[in-house]
Motif scaffolding. Structure first.
Motif, PDB file in Angstrom:
ATOM      1  N   ARG A  54      -0.108   1.746  -7.411  1.00 22.04           N
ATOM      2  CA  ARG A  54      -1.071   1.423  -8.467  1.00 22.04           C
ATOM      3  C   ARG A  54      -2.500   1.464  -7.955  1.00 22.04           C
ATOM      4  O   ARG A  54      -3.429   1.729  -8.711  1.00 22.04           O
ATOM      5  CB  ARG A  54      -0.751   0.041  -9.062  1.00 22.04           C
ATOM      6  CG  ARG A  54       0.513   0.034  -9.919  1.00 22.04           C
ATOM      7  CD  ARG A  54       0.861  -1.365 -10.378  1.00 22.04           C
ATOM      8  NE  ARG A  54      -0.100  -1.894 -11.335  1.00 22.04           N
ATOM      9  CZ  ARG A  54      -0.107  -3.161 -11.764  1.00 22.04           C
ATOM     10  NH1 ARG A  54       0.802  -4.013 -11.318  1.00 22.04           N
ATOM     11  NH2 ARG A  54      -1.004  -3.568 -12.631  1.00 22.04           N
ATOM     12  N   LEU A  55      -2.693   1.179  -6.655  1.00 27.58           N
ATOM     13  CA  LEU A  55      -4.075   1.056  -6.160  1.00 27.58           C
ATOM     14  C   LEU A  55      -4.853   2.382  -6.109  1.00 27.58           C
ATOM     15  O   LEU A  55      -5.987   2.382  -6.591  1.00 27.58           O
ATOM     16  CB  LEU A  55      -4.064   0.363  -4.804  1.00 27.58           C
ATOM     17  CG  LEU A  55      -3.749  -1.144  -4.870  1.00 27.58           C
ATOM     18  CD1 LEU A  55      -3.463  -1.695  -3.482  1.00 27.58           C
ATOM     19  CD2 LEU A  55      -4.891  -1.912  -5.537  1.00 27.58           C
ATOM     20  N   PRO A  56      -4.446   3.498  -5.506  1.00 28.37           N
ATOM     21  CA  PRO A  56      -3.346   3.655  -4.575  1.00 28.37           C
ATOM     22  C   PRO A  56      -3.779   3.290  -3.158  1.00 28.37           C
ATOM     23  O   PRO A  56      -4.949   3.429  -2.809  1.00 28.37           O
ATOM     24  CB  PRO A  56      -3.059   5.152  -4.660  1.00 28.37           C
ATOM     25  CG  PRO A  56      -4.385   5.781  -4.956  1.00 28.37           C
ATOM     26  CD  PRO A  56      -5.183   4.754  -5.722  1.00 28.37           C
ATOM     27  N   ALA A  57      -2.789   2.854  -2.375  1.00 26.68           N
ATOM     28  CA  ALA A  57      -3.033   2.534  -0.977  1.00 26.68           C
ATOM     29  C   ALA A  57      -1.877   3.080  -0.161  1.00 26.68           C
ATOM     30  O   ALA A  57      -0.824   3.395  -0.713  1.00 26.68           O
ATOM     31  CB  ALA A  57      -3.130   1.025  -0.801  1.00 26.68           C
ATOM     32  N   GLY A  58      -2.083   3.192   1.146  1.00 27.91           N
ATOM     33  CA  GLY A  58      -1.008   3.678   2.019  1.00 27.91           C
ATOM     34  C   GLY A  58      -0.085   2.536   2.380  1.00 27.91           C
ATOM     35  O   GLY A  58      -0.537   1.412   2.610  1.00 27.91           O
ATOM     36  N   LEU A  59       1.199   2.814   2.403  1.00 24.89           N
ATOM     37  CA  LEU A  59       2.189   1.781   2.721  1.00 24.89           C
ATOM     38  C   LEU A  59       3.205   2.352   3.696  1.00 24.89           C
ATOM     39  O   LEU A  59       3.705   3.451   3.507  1.00 24.89           O
ATOM     40  CB  LEU A  59       2.892   1.331   1.439  1.00 24.89           C
ATOM     41  CG  LEU A  59       4.151   0.474   1.592  1.00 24.89           C
ATOM     42  CD1 LEU A  59       3.844  -0.820   2.341  1.00 24.89           C
ATOM     43  CD2 LEU A  59       4.748   0.160   0.223  1.00 24.89           C
ATOM     44  N   THR A  60       3.504   1.601   4.726  1.00 25.11           N
ATOM     45  CA  THR A  60       4.491   2.028   5.715  1.00 25.11           C
ATOM     46  C   THR A  60       5.569   0.955   5.810  1.00 25.11           C
ATOM     47  O   THR A  60       5.268  -0.210   6.049  1.00 25.11           O
ATOM     48  CB  THR A  60       3.817   2.256   7.079  1.00 25.11           C
ATOM     49  OG1 THR A  60       2.724   3.153   6.904  1.00 25.11           O
ATOM     50  CG2 THR A  60       4.793   2.859   8.068  1.00 25.11           C
ATOM     51  N   ALA A  61       6.822   1.385   5.615  1.00 25.90           N
ATOM     52  CA  ALA A  61       7.926   0.427   5.542  1.00 25.90           C
ATOM     53  C   ALA A  61       8.537   0.171   6.904  1.00 25.90           C
ATOM     54  O   ALA A  61       8.548   1.047   7.764  1.00 25.90           O
ATOM     55  CB  ALA A  61       9.007   0.974   4.603  1.00 25.90           C
ATOM     56  N   ASP A  62       9.041  -1.040   7.087  1.00 18.97           N
ATOM     57  CA  ASP A  62       9.877  -1.374   8.247  1.00 18.97           C
ATOM     58  C   ASP A  62       9.216  -1.086   9.584  1.00 18.97           C
ATOM     59  O   ASP A  62       9.831  -0.530  10.488  1.00 18.97           O
ATOM     60  CB  ASP A  62      11.180  -0.556   8.207  1.00 18.97           C
ATOM     61  CG  ASP A  62      12.154  -1.102   7.195  1.00 18.97           C
ATOM     62  OD1 ASP A  62      12.019  -2.280   6.835  1.00 18.97           O
ATOM     63  OD2 ASP A  62      13.038  -0.348   6.773  1.00 18.97           O
ATOM     64  N   CYS A  63       7.956  -1.468   9.708  1.00 19.25           N
ATOM     65  CA  CYS A  63       7.261  -1.183  10.964  1.00 19.25           C
ATOM     66  C   CYS A  63       7.844  -2.036  12.088  1.00 19.25           C
ATOM     67  O   CYS A  63       8.123  -3.216  11.909  1.00 19.25           O
ATOM     68  CB  CYS A  63       5.770  -1.477  10.823  1.00 19.25           C
ATOM     69  SG  CYS A  63       5.023  -0.438   9.580  1.00 19.25           S
ATOM     70  N   THR A  64       8.003  -1.404  13.238  1.00 17.33           N
ATOM     71  CA  THR A  64       8.462  -2.172  14.393  1.00 17.33           C
ATOM     72  C   THR A  64       7.279  -2.580  15.258  1.00 17.33           C
ATOM     73  O   THR A  64       7.359  -3.524  16.023  1.00 17.33           O
ATOM     74  CB  THR A  64       9.458  -1.352  15.232  1.00 17.33           C
ATOM     75  OG1 THR A  64       8.907  -0.061  15.460  1.00 17.33           O
ATOM     76  CG2 THR A  64      10.779  -1.190  14.495  1.00 17.33           C
ATOM     77  N   GLU A  65       6.180  -1.828  15.152  1.00 17.11           N
ATOM     78  CA  GLU A  65       4.981  -2.190  15.902  1.00 17.11           C
ATOM     79  C   GLU A  65       3.762  -2.016  15.020  1.00 17.11           C
ATOM     80  O   GLU A  65       3.664  -1.056  14.268  1.00 17.11           O
ATOM     81  CB  GLU A  65       4.813  -1.230  17.093  1.00 17.11           C
ATOM     82  CG  GLU A  65       5.286  -1.769  18.413  1.00 17.11           C
ATOM     83  CD  GLU A  65       5.222  -0.659  19.447  1.00 17.11           C
ATOM     84  OE1 GLU A  65       4.098  -0.391  19.922  1.00 17.11           O
ATOM     85  OE2 GLU A  65       6.262  -0.058  19.731  1.00 17.11           O
ATOM     86  N   LEU A  66       2.828  -2.949  15.149  1.00 18.59           N
ATOM     87  CA  LEU A  66       1.552  -2.834  14.444  1.00 18.59           C
ATOM     88  C   LEU A  66       0.456  -3.058  15.470  1.00 18.59           C
ATOM     89  O   LEU A  66       0.546  -3.944  16.311  1.00 18.59           O
ATOM     90  CB  LEU A  66       1.441  -3.894  13.344  1.00 18.59           C
ATOM     91  CG  LEU A  66       2.421  -3.781  12.171  1.00 18.59           C
ATOM     92  CD1 LEU A  66       2.304  -5.009  11.281  1.00 18.59           C
ATOM     93  CD2 LEU A  66       2.154  -2.513  11.367  1.00 18.59           C
ATOM     94  N   ASP A  67      -0.574  -2.214  15.409  1.00 23.11           N
ATOM     95  CA  ASP A  67      -1.672  -2.388  16.344  1.00 23.11           C
ATOM     96  C   ASP A  67      -2.944  -1.846  15.707  1.00 23.11           C
ATOM     97  O   ASP A  67      -2.895  -1.223  14.651  1.00 23.11           O
ATOM     98  CB  ASP A  67      -1.366  -1.642  17.651  1.00 23.11           C
ATOM     99  CG  ASP A  67      -2.155  -2.215  18.836  1.00 23.11           C
ATOM    100  OD1 ASP A  67      -3.005  -3.118  18.615  1.00 23.11           O
ATOM    101  OD2 ASP A  67      -1.921  -1.757  19.963  1.00 23.11           O
ATOM    102  N   ILE A  68      -4.063  -2.111  16.358  1.00 19.00           N
ATOM    103  CA  ILE A  68      -5.338  -1.616  15.851  1.00 19.00           C
ATOM    104  C   ILE A  68      -5.833  -0.497  16.762  1.00 19.00           C
ATOM    105  O   ILE A  68      -5.839  -0.634  17.979  1.00 19.00           O
ATOM    106  CB  ILE A  68      -6.397  -2.752  15.825  1.00 19.00           C
ATOM    107  CG1 ILE A  68      -5.948  -3.908  14.932  1.00 19.00           C
ATOM    108  CG2 ILE A  68      -7.757  -2.216  15.400  1.00 19.00           C
ATOM    109  CD1 ILE A  68      -5.889  -3.594  13.451  1.00 19.00           C
TER     110      ILE A  68
END
Lengths: 333, 271
Positions: free
Chosen positions: A114-128
């Motif tokens: 709806r936004l639209p925005a990016g979405l990533t499912a089931d992440c095992t790692e998140l970093d900047i």
């Protein structure tokens, strides 16, 4: 006003927050610190327990967006999607992390398109990413055969889900406190078309299979449904839940909510014990990210041993009862 | 009832192999199949048609070879197949895919129900179904495990969630994503296969639909894959062989030690 650019989505069950609500801030805290921003949790529900909100602060959250109303008791995607979109448009977060539960995996894609925005499912790692401040999201795909790192360069917020039990909550710091934004309820958020008309409990707690530290799973090698009682006993002793391979479910030995693998659930427990499961790639896809894998199988060539940290080649009907009696007997040898 | 089933063609995962040198997926010789979870959606659609009358239309977005998936769906009992294919769709993520499928569902029009598998076994995101519902503003039930009742333009369904089975009542038209428990997919019959071979499909490109070009393919996709790694799945685990009483005791001693080192059981084997 608010400067929290990293958000997590808490989940409620009645008046209480679900445990996963305290796991997500551990992920969010690290990202917020790297970005030099504050961390907020969004809590949507009705009459949410204040102690649980305090617990969120103790677990690393700086701010809470609290949206409560009797009409918001219980998750309905149409309503929650409206609420979250209104919050996003008002407060403009950079990053939103939700749990990869049936709720998170329904709400997040609904909001993202709806936004639209990016979405990533089931992440095992998140970093900047240091140079850009973009969120780097790593997730398994193609049945766990690849790990893809994904980013969302131009759209905001950057949205991700992470599996329950894949993150430990931060240690409770009772010196922490935070700010609660009480969001004014807008009746237009209530879609009203879909109604929850009931709830049927599952005879066994198989549905909790993604929300437990220990999964004791059985497959074709168990030979018949009654033999799952061995696994139930072991699961009880180790504080876990019984899982199963597709073969066992298709034979009617145990119900579908227990199924682990590509056409069932993906689990990430601390301990996954596979008994009489050969380890077809579809099954491995659902459990190979478990912290510790123990396999018991009579076939030394079974692929399950390739992913096991500890394997016992032997007859499970000998090994499991002996193991159970040891656990029961404590020190007894 | 007019039912639209959204399906996806995926590689048969059990056949996916990795090239040891390049580290990429070997696609040659890998068979393409209908996403296994979509079979439950197809079966659900056909069963509803058998009970209430109407038609089932399978639609898919993919490369030209996805025609095979549609023919399989027809062989099972779907009435029509729509393939949306074109270079303009290359590189679509779930947001861009949901957009095209939503526009296609709209173009088919006049439907009572849209069905999809809960997720596809290749991308494994489960995002396209809810995305299409959001774009078309259709009432949504995800993880649908059973249809309880259809009556008076309302559908009552059960969805499998962590706490059990939640019962929802949705007005039609609605969108359901389904899990395995909802049905037992039938095999295509010989007659079905013959019919499917001859039947005409609809081939749609970007031009066939009312599309905003900026929302298509890579351009319309917020996410970018920046790195692909091939994780080593092998764990060099300890293996014990149990052949008699003695090796059983050894194996369990060793297992106990292992589990208590990992803090999964207390030292003495007590939980």
């Amino acid at each position: 006003m608010s400067s929290a650019k990293v958000w997590t989505i808490a989940e409620t069950s009645g008046r209480r927050l679900k445990p996963v609500s305290y796991e997500l801030p551990a992920r969010g805290r690290m990202l917020a610190d790297k970005l030099g921003t504050r961390l907020a949790s969004v809590v949507i529900g009705d009459q949410v327990d204040r102690n649980d909100l305090q617990e969120l602060f103790w677990r690393g959250v700086d701010e809470i967006y609290l949206v409560t109303h009797p009409e918001l008791a219980g998750f309905l995607v149409e309503n929650y999607s409206n609420v979250l979109i209104a919050l996003i448009k008002t407060y403009r977060p950079e990053i939103i992390i939700a749990a990869a539960t049936t709720t998170g995996r329904t709400l997040m894609p609904h909001v993202a398109v709806r936004l639209p925005a990016g979405l990533t499912a089931d992440c095992t790692e998140l970093d900047i990413e240091e140079e850009t401040g973009n969120l780097l999201q790593t997730r398994p795909a193609i049945g766990g055969n690849i790990l893809a790192t994904i980013k969302t360069p131009h759209h905001r917020p950057q949205m991700a889900t992470v599996r329950p039990k894949s993150t430990k909550p931060l240690p409770r710091d009772e010196s922490r406190s935070g700010l609660i934004h009480i969001v004014k309820f807008n009746p237009n958020w209530i879609d009203g078309r879909v109604k929850k008309v009931g709830m049927r409990q599952i005879e066994e707690t198989g549905a909790g299979i993604q929300d437990t530290d220990v999964v004791i799973a059985g497959g074709k090698g168990l030979k018949k449904g009654e033999n799952f009682s061995l696994l139930r006993e072991l699961a009880m002793l180790l504080g876990g839940v019984v899982g199963a391979s597709r073969e066992a479910v298709d034979r009617g030995w145990i119900s579908y909510p227990h199924q682990v693998g590509l056409s069932g659930k993906t689990v990430t427990p601390k301990l996954y014990l596979a008994a009489g499961i050969s380890g077809a790639i579809q099954h491995l896809a659902g459990m190979k990210t478990a912290e510790v894998i123990v396999a018991v199988n009579s076939d030394p060539e079974a692929p399950i041993f390739k992913v096991a940290d500890f394997g016992i080649v032997g007859d499970l009907f000998t090994v499991l009862p002996a193991f159970i009696s040891r656990l029961k007997g404590g020190k007894a040898k | 009832m007019k039912i639209i089933v959204m399906i996806k063609q995926v590689p048969e995962t059990s056949e996916v192999k990795m090239d040891e040198h390049s580290g990429t997926m070997v696609r040659e010789g890998v068979e393409s199949i209908i996403n296994p979870l979509d079979l439950y959606a197809i079966e659900t659609g056909i069963k509803l048609k058998e009970e209430y009358g109407g038609q089932v239309i399978a639609i898919t977005m993919g490369p030209p070879k996805a025609e095979k998936a549609l023919r399989e769906a027809l062989a099972m009992g779907c009435d029509e197949g729509v393939l949306i294919s074109g270079k303009e769709f290359a590189g679509s993520d779930t947001v861009a895919t949901a957009y095209v499928l939503a526009q296609a569902v709209k173009a088919v029009g006049g439907y009572d129900l849209v069905l999809a598998g809960e997720r596809a076994t290749d991308g494994d995101t489960g995002q396209v179904g809810p995305g299409v519902a959001a774009l078309l503003n259709l009432p949504l039930s995800t993880y649908t495990s059973g249809i309880v009742n259809i009556d008076n333009n309302k559908i009552t369904v059960e969805r499998l969630i962590e706490e059990g089975y939640e019962v929802l009542e949705l007005p039609l038209p609605a969108l359901l994503t389904v899990v395995k428990e909802i049905s037992f997919p039938r095999l295509p019959t010989l007659r079905g296969k013959q019919r499917a071979k001859k039947q005409e499909l609809q081939f749609w490109t970007g031009k066939s639909l009312d599309l905003d070009i900026g929302k298509l393919g890579l351009k319309g996709s917020p996410t970018r894959v920046v790195k692909i790694e091939h994780p080593k799945v092998l764990r060099q685990g300890k293996i014990c062989r149990v052949t008699d009483e003695e090796t059983l005791v050894e194996a369990l001693d060793s297992l106990e030690k292992f589990l208590s080192e990992k803090k999964l059981i207390a030292k003495e084997g007590k939980v």
